[in-house]
Scaffold this motif. Structure first.
Motif, PDB file in Angstrom:
ATOM      1  N   THR A  63       5.934   0.569   3.787  1.00 35.13           N
ATOM      2  CA  THR A  63       6.910   1.174   4.807  1.00 35.13           C
ATOM      3  C   THR A  63       6.840   0.480   6.307  1.00 35.13           C
ATOM      4  N   LEU A 106       8.251  -3.073   6.323  1.00 40.12           N
ATOM      5  CA  LEU A 106       9.454  -3.056   6.001  1.00 40.12           C
ATOM      6  C   LEU A 106       9.956  -2.871   7.469  1.00 40.12           C
ATOM      7  N   PHE A 107       9.508  -2.022   8.505  1.00 37.39           N
ATOM      8  CA  PHE A 107       9.805  -1.705   9.679  1.00 37.39           C
ATOM      9  C   PHE A 107       9.386  -2.946  10.699  1.00 37.39           C
ATOM     10  N   GLN A 110       9.680  -6.025   9.830  1.00 33.30           N
ATOM     11  CA  GLN A 110      10.549  -6.841   9.392  1.00 33.30           C
ATOM     12  C   GLN A 110      11.932  -6.749  10.401  1.00 33.30           C
ATOM     13  N   VAL A 111      11.994  -5.715  10.567  1.00 34.07           N
ATOM     14  CA  VAL A 111      13.415  -5.358  11.188  1.00 34.07           C
ATOM     15  C   VAL A 111      13.510  -6.566  12.558  1.00 34.07           C
ATOM     16  N   PHE A 142      15.774  -8.001  16.010  1.00 31.83           N
ATOM     17  CA  PHE A 142      16.492  -7.381  16.779  1.00 31.83           C
ATOM     18  C   PHE A 142      17.579  -8.791  17.128  1.00 31.83           C
ATOM     19  N   PRO A 197      15.932  -4.920   6.122  1.00 30.85           N
ATOM     20  CA  PRO A 197      14.952  -3.996   5.906  1.00 30.85           C
ATOM     21  C   PRO A 197      15.093  -2.544   6.006  1.00 30.85           C
ATOM     22  N   LEU A 198      16.231  -2.033   6.895  1.00 28.87           N
ATOM     23  CA  LEU A 198      16.221  -0.646   6.977  1.00 28.87           C
ATOM     24  C   LEU A 198      17.005  -0.101   5.723  1.00 28.87           C
ATOM     25  N   PHE A 235      14.543  -0.015   3.004  1.00 31.40           N
ATOM     26  CA  PHE A 235      13.650   1.105   3.105  1.00 31.40           C
ATOM     27  C   PHE A 235      14.535   2.412   2.434  1.00 31.40           C
ATOM     28  N   GLN A 252      14.685   2.886  -1.329  1.00 34.87           N
ATOM     29  CA  GLN A 252      13.508   3.357  -1.999  1.00 34.87           C
ATOM     30  C   GLN A 252      12.980   4.710  -1.850  1.00 34.87           C
ATOM     31  N   GLN A 300       9.314   8.786   9.296  1.00 36.26           N
ATOM     32  CA  GLN A 300       8.964   7.351   9.265  1.00 36.26           C
ATOM     33  C   GLN A 300      10.084   6.603  10.119  1.00 36.26           C
ATOM     34  N   LEU A 301      11.247   6.941   9.923  1.00 36.82           N
ATOM     35  CA  LEU A 301      12.448   6.380  10.793  1.00 36.82           C
ATOM     36  C   LEU A 301      12.340   6.599  12.249  1.00 36.82           C
ATOM     37  N   PHE A 340       9.529   4.948  13.948  1.00 36.17           N
ATOM     38  CA  PHE A 340       9.994   3.456  14.227  1.00 36.17           C
ATOM     39  C   PHE A 340      11.024   3.466  15.410  1.00 36.17           C
ATOM     40  N   VAL A 390      10.811  -0.757  20.047  1.00 31.13           N
ATOM     41  CA  VAL A 390      12.222  -0.177  20.150  1.00 31.13           C
ATOM     42  C   VAL A 390      12.823   0.059  21.626  1.00 31.13           C
TER      43      VAL A 390
END
Lengths: 238, 318
Positions: free
Chosen positions: A2, A5-6, A8-9, A11, B252-253, B256, B259, B269-270, B273, B279
């Motif tokens: 997971t 994946l984050f 890889q986000v 901006f 990617p989001l 995510f 899945q 988890q989000l 992030f 961020v």
């Protein structure tokens, strides 16, 4: 998995929205001595405080127009207080690159002309933003004076009236946020003509430090889209 | 004689039972036959479900000033597979805007749900009318609340953005500067709305403004994924000059979300992030993100359509 994946986000790269402010500052002969010294200190406070706010320092853009003898756009890139040509491209600098100039005094008080220049500078700056697809916040004009508009002979004039009307019209169009600050012997009635319904600030005891602290905190708030506190005109003598 | 009567009674009952059984078997066989050979759109018969992750995260500037998160979100999946998403961002200058945002999303979802469980609009005009009315009624609810509490409507100022996706339609409505991004079956990503600004990017329109109409967009398009957000994330997620979604942000989001097995864990988890340094360096505003990915399942499977629990806005961490 997971976290991968984050990580890889990606901006998007967008230019920061801009928050332009023009400081219109009285550098006429009457500001000599303590007044101009305190004003210069206030500019340093303004610069230092805003640079501490990372977001604001990328979004807030400041330009300085002085009126003392003549009206000038001042270079705010190197702290030398050199006059530069009227150019909306060069006049503004984001606060992370702003160097507070050390201003000196001379001459009479062409206040009306200075305010007209400020309005024109902002109009041209907005055009630059539009051409470059940069979004922006409603601009500010911040006028500080210790006297009243005078001509070259040093006598009070009426030629500031068209500029005051220009400000009123621009405010009605929601084109600008305008603050007027009078210090010492400033003619508050003239300032009230510029400010219209908004209150004019009579600065107490040359407390530019406090005033510019309020200004930088307010610009920070605007840059973060937070509410702006009421203007701080300093405290009365105890 | 009595014995004979009892015998015939039992025989009659069993015959009735046999007849009923035969009828059922015939019906089931016929339905299977019909589905396989006669129905031309098997996908319409497939029940769809959605994976969802929906979070609101307090912005760092709000944390510094001790202001709670003024964003809100709500999401529901109806038994007919339609998904409803609403997000709202309370105005910083309005002192009850957090309540305004919460009220707005709950009312909007409730109104849409009530209408759509009965029937879906059949054309563009029908969807537009539904959304226009829902915005109007949501504003009225907030107005009534303001009256009851004896404060101005403006105190509850909030943006409101909502998205509805059925099997064939995408309908979105917006007041203010939120964003709806959608992905088609062909993996095309597009912005279904444009954030509403006036001349100034820090001055948007609010639901509480009675002289401004919501932006409503309806298209006949099957949507495979949705992302709905308030303006806290738009500088990261969108290429602002042309209002294009930034693909590396969304892909990617959405992967995510596709899945997800445990929604609560995924949302935690989000959240983490959105609260991460990476961020927060780019935005200090409140952030709301609702992500949904459609997962079609076939009729032959015994899974019932999953209805998401009512997802309420997160309470801001003190």
């Amino acid at each position: 998995m997971t976290q991968k994946l984050f990580d890889q986000v990606g901006f998007a790269k967008n230019p920061e929205p801009r928050c332009p402010v023009v400081l219109v500052l009285d550098t006429s002969q009457s500001m000599e001595g303590t007044s101009i010294r305190e004003l210069n200190e206030g500019l340093r406070t303004f610069s230092k405080t805003l640079r501490e706010d990372r977001k604001a320092s990328l979004r807030v853009e400041a330009a300085i127009i002085t009126f003392g003898g003549k009206v000038q756009v001042v270079d705010v890139r190197d702290g030398e207080a050199q006059p530069i040509p009227f150019d909306a491209e060069r006049a503004f600098v984001t606060m992370d690159n702003f160097q507070p100039p050390t201003l000196t005094v001379r001459g009479h008080t062409p206040m009306g002309e200075a305010v007209s220049w400020a309005l024109k500078l902002l109009r041209e700056r907005k055009e630059i933003y539009r051409q470059n697809a940069i979004s922006y916040f409603r601009p500010w004009i911040f006028l500080i004076t210790d006297g009243e508009p005078t001509n070259e002979e040093g006598y009070p004039t009426d030629d500031w009236r068209p500029a005051a009307q220009e400000v009123k019209d621009e405010k009605a169009r929601k084109g600008v946020i305008f603050y007027a600050v009078g210090v010492e012997e400033a003619n508050m009635e003239v300032l009230a003509e510029f400010s219209g319904e908004d209150p004019v600030c009579k600065l107490k005891r040359l407390d530019f430090e406090r005033l510019f602290l309020w200004l930088s905190n307010s610009m920070s708030a605007v840059a973060r889209q937070a509410p702006v506190p009421p203007i701080d005109c300093g405290e009365d003598d105890v | 004689m009595a014995k004979n009567y009892a015998f015939w009674k039992i025989l009659r009952q069993e015959t009735v039972i046999l007849k009923l059984l035969a009828r059922k078997i015939f019906s089931a066989t016929f339905q299977s036959f019909k589905r396989v050979f006669l129905d031309s759109k098997p996908s319409q018969k497939a029940k769809t479900t959605w994976n969802v992750a929906a979070v609101s995260e307090q912005g760092t500037s709000h944390k510094k000033q001790n202001i709670p998160c003024q964003d809100a979100q709500d999401c529901q999946i109806l038994s007919n597979g339609v998904i409803l998403i609403a997000v709202a961002d309370g105005a910083g200058s309005a002192n009850r805007s957090g309540d305004g945002a919460q009220c707005a999303v709950k009312e909007m979802i409730e109104l849409l749900k009530t209408a759509l469980v009965k029937e879906l609009p059949q054309d563009e005009a029908g969807w537009e009318a539904l959304l226009t009315q829902a915005f109007d009624q949501t504003r009225q609810v907030i107005d009534r609340r303001a009256t009851v509490e004896n404060i101005s409507l403006e105190a509850f100022a909030t943006t409101l953005t909502c998205a509805i996706a059925s099997a064939e339609w995408l309908a979105v409505g917006q007041m203010g500067d939120g964003v709806v991004v959608a992905r088609t079956e062909d993996n095309e990503l597009f912005a279904a709305t444009r954030p509403q600004f006036g001349e100034y990017t820090n001055e948007t329109f609010f639901l509480t403004m009675t002289d401004v109409l919501p932006q409503i967009k309806v298209q006949r398009q099957s949507i495979q994924a949705l992302a709905v957000m308030t303006d806290g994330l738009i500088y990261l997620a969108m290429n602002m000059a042309n209002n294009d979604p930034h693909r590396p942000f969304f892909e990617p989001l959405l992967d995510f979300v596709a899945q997800i097995e445990d929604q609560k864990e995924a949302e935690a988890q989000l959240s983490a992030f959105l609260a991460s340094e990476r961020v927060c360096l780019c935005t200090d505003d409140d952030k709301t993100l609702v992500l949904a990915v459609r997962l079609p399942t076939s009729d032959t499977e015994t899974s019932s359509t999953w209805e998401a629990p009512l997802i309420t806005s997160q309470e801001a961490a003190p």
